[in-house]
Design an enzyme around this catalytic site. Structure first.
Site, short mmCIF file in Angstrom:
data_model
loop_
_atom_site.label_atom_id
_atom_site.label_comp_id
_atom_site.label_asym_id
_atom_site.label_seq_id
_atom_site.Cartn_x
_atom_site.Cartn_y
_atom_site.Cartn_z
N SER A 474 0.81 -1.21 0.00
CA SER A 474 0.00 0.00 0.00
C SER A 474 0.85 1.27 0.00
O SER A 474 1.50 1.58 -0.98
CB SER A 474 -0.96 -0.04 1.19
N ASP A 485 10.13 5.85 -10.02
CA ASP A 485 9.73 6.56 -11.23
C ASP A 485 10.50 7.86 -11.42
O ASP A 485 10.83 8.24 -12.55
CB ASP A 485 8.22 6.85 -11.20
N LYS A 500 -0.75 -4.28 -3.15
CA LYS A 500 -2.04 -3.71 -2.73
C LYS A 500 -2.12 -2.28 -3.28
O LYS A 500 -1.51 -1.36 -2.74
CB LYS A 500 -2.19 -3.69 -1.21
#
Length: 723
Positions: A474, A485, A500
């Site tokens: 999560s 990224d 998740k």
């Protein structure tokens, strides 16, 4: 220093979704007649109108819930018979009708059968355990319920229980034989015959079975089975949509906040009794002067209300009853060491679990470099207390402390971090980048929103590594994905994180209060409302975050991730959010490649991988009931596990130093100080942390080269880590 502003869009979206959902639900004219109906119907309405991706509640859904619920109630498939299942099949296609407004009939019908079968099974188990077992026979037991059907008849059920109980006895028989072999010949040691050891093993199993059946008869009541039924319905929508009865919701909130209101005593299960294991000095229990270690807790009452008998309760369940709101009274009925019974009233107060909070140390790197290490066990947030602990604020504080120590790089450890506060992860990612998007969130209508770091300041701009594993989930995945990224740092760990990628919110079931109370008397749903997406457009759902550097570990072959749950929502992707990658004086691809080469050439990591593969092959839950084969299998597995544990430890310890003042915080609590030192010791031997340090050292080396070329004074590392 640390002034981030984000998430207003999310709050607006959630509020609007809930307002619309509950406004439409208010059109239902009549309340269902009973509590079970009211809970189930409200759950059905909320799922249909608010869930991110609701499934149609039809006969297909009903059949799925029916079959799942049977394996929830009878997980080992050793209570019901196939004839019982057949008698219940008349409800198989009617559960959707119950959810959509009909009377609740399935659970009461199942409960009647279940309670009678439990009584029969208890008698059956006692009959089996009354006779000696022969551990020389060649037979096996299957303990994987997925490989079993419900017993066809009473004879098959008896044989299944015989093998299961024999296996439990064999475990204890083998352990006692091993203990006797180790102690034979020692002074005052009295050896027993094999017959005596076998009898002891059966009697020990009987105690365990007695506790189990007492729990099934006393604690596992109709309400518990109904709660499980509702939870099966919600979990069939997706694994993270969960029903909480009121008491369980309070326990969840306490775990999220890092604090709870209790009495300051820990419990343990011993000989079938729940006992006081420790009492915290200065706590409410300690102040009474009447609660001592070893006391047996017989009953727990809420003030003057009728107390709950704890016979058959598990320790965790007892803890839930003892905890409560600050200032309220709990009355504990204790059996003292002298046999006397005493009722002790205690006023609950706040107990702070500060060991769950962020903490840091400095680790010596290559040459004279200093690497800061921050452990964050969860993205905690005390939502009910404006001055309560917040993970992003605490991490910022640790970063500042590490900068004061002039560290050359930082490692953030998110291993086993199951997530938590979305707000805090956005704030925390913003500490390490300039302004920009951190995560995208999409609602059930397909409307995406971007949660951004809007503060152009960067608290820390140096080399960075993030450690993850299969249980990083999560919020942890959002952070790791953003760092990856932006190419801000290197991510090291298992092949992928948990996976998740969904957003949940707690919604109370009382329609009158709706979204404004997530602690209703009917219970609460933790409901999936939205889905996470990386800023590159890919979801973290199901796939998780793939590590830049894969570090072999023992859980890699275990089916513990989101992708291993058949009810998990699918992976998909949306449009990329515009962002500018970090312009670092080091190349992440080169750092990752160097690190992976080191791992692939590391004999310890290679042995961990091969040993893990072998263990996975053994974990088929089919076990021999022959003593010699059982002991041989046990020795091989034990030896492999010990080998892996030894491989986890470095041959040469890392130098780990506390930050000024950190140890002093525990000076008044010897137990906490001891645990803190043990934590530092574990870091000094951590092979995974060692490779994270190596990766940061690579970054420092590349950075120094870049600084030299540009005439900027760099750090202390003058050579690359050896390949």
């Amino acid at each position: 220093m640390f002034n981030k502003r984000s998430l207003p869009v999310l709050v607006i979206l959630l509020s609007a979704a809930l307002f619309i959902g509950f406004r439409s639900m208010g059109t239902i004219s009549n309340d269902p007649p009973g509590k079970y109906e009211k809970i189930l119907h409200n759950v059905g309405d909320i799922l249909a109108q608010v869930h991110y991706s609701p499934r149609k509640v039809n006969d297909e859904f009903s059949k799925e819930v029916f079959n799942k619920y049977l394996t929830v109630v009878d997980a080992e498939k050793n209570i019901f018979l196939q004839t019982d299942i057949q008698s219940l099949r008349k409800y198989e296609l009617k559960l959707d009708d119950e959810i959509n407004g009909g009377p609740v009939e399935f659970v009461p019908a199942l409960s009647l059968i279940y309670k009678n079968r439990v009584l029969e099974t208890e008698v059956l188990a006692k009959e089996i355990l009354a006779k000696p077992f022969d551990f020389n026979l060649e037979e096996v037991v299957v303990l994987d319920a997925e490989k079993l059907e419900f017993p066809k008849n009473a004879e098959e059920k008896k044989e299944r229980w015989r093998k299961r109980l024999k296996y439990l006895a064999l475990e204890r028989y083998s352990d006692q034989l091993e203990n006797q072999e180790k102690n034979r010949g020692k002074k005052d040691f009295v050896a027993k015959t094999n017959q005596e050891i076998e009898k002891d093993a059966r009697e020990n199993v009987q105690k365990v079975i007695n506790r189990m059946f007492e729990r099934l008869k006393l604690k596992y009541n109709d309400d518990e089975r109904f709660n499980q039924y509702v939870n099966t319905v919600t979990n069939t929508m997706d694994p993270h949509t969960t029903f909480f009865p009121p008491r369980d919701k309070r326990y969840f909130d306490e775990q999220m906040s890092g604090r709870f209101f209790g009495i300051g005593a820990s419990l343990r299960m011993e000989d079938g009794n729940i006992k006081i294991a420790s009492v915290i000095t200065g706590s409410p229990a300690w102040k009474t002067g009447q609660v001592t270690v070893g006391d047996i807790v017989l009953k727990v009452g809420q003030g003057a209300a009728e107390p709950t008998d704890l016979a058959g309760y598990e320790t965790e369940d007892a803890v839930k009853i003892i905890r409560g709101s600050k200032g309220t009274e709990v009355r504990m009925t204790l059996r003292k060491a002298d046999g006397s019974i005493k009722v002790v009233p205690i006023i609950r107060d706040e107990i702070v679990q500060d060991e769950t909070f962020a903490r840091s140390v400095v680790v010596a790197g290559e040459g004279n470099s200093k690497i800061g290490y921050i452990m964050l066990p969860e993205f905690y947030a005390d939502f009910d207390n404006p001055r309560g602990a917040r993970s992003a604020v605490d991490v910022a504080r640790e970063v500042i402390k590490l900068k004061e120590q002039k560290v050359d790089g930082i490692v953030i450890d998110l291993r086993n971090n199951g997530g938590g506060s979305l707000y805090d992860v956005v704030q925390m990612a913003g500490l390490f980048i300039e302004d920009g998007p951190i995560v995208q969130v999409k609602d059930r209508d397909g409307n995406p929103s971007v949660l951004k770091d809007r503060d152009k300041s960067v608290l820390y701009d140096g080399p960075l590594a993030v450690m993850v594993n299969e249980f990083s989930a999560s919020a942890s995945e959002i952070f790791a994905a953003a760092i990856q990224d932006y190419r801000r740092g290197v991510v090291l760990g298992s092949t992928s994180t948990y996976g998740k990628g969904t957003v949940q919110r707690n919604i109370g079931l009382d329609k009158e209060s709706g979204m404004f109370s997530s602690n209703s008397e009917l219970g609460t749903i933790k409901l999936t409302l939205q889905k996470f997406y990386r800023i590159n457009g890919g979801s973290t759902q199901l796939k998780g975050v793939s590590s830049d550097v894969v570090l072999p570990d023992v859980l890699e072959k275990s089916k513990v991730r989101e992708k291993d749950d058949p009810d998990a929502l699918p992976w998909d992707e949306i449009k990329q959010s515009p962002y500018t990658t970090w312009q670092a004086p080091y190349d992440i691809a080169t750092v990752s490649s160097n690190s992976q080469k080191r791992v692939n050439n590391n004999s310890a990591f290679n042995q961990i991988k091969s040993s893990t593969d072998w263990l996975a092959e053994q974990n088929d839950k089919v076990y021999s009931l022959n003593l010699n084969k059982f002991r041989d299998e046990k020795k091989k597995i034990s030896a492999t596990v010990k080998q892996i544990e030894a491989l986890y430890k470095l041959p040469k310890e890392l130098s780990v130093e506390s930050l000024p003042g950190d140890e002093a915080k525990f000076a008044s609590d010897p137990d906490k100080l001891s645990r803190y030192k043990q934590w530092k010791k574990s870091l000094s031997n951590d092979i995974y942390l060692d490779e994270a340090i190596n990766s940061v050292n690579d970054m420092i080396y590349q950075q120094n080269l870049a600084f030299k070329k540009s005439g900027i004074k760099g750090g202390s590392l003058e050579k690359p880590v050896e390949q």
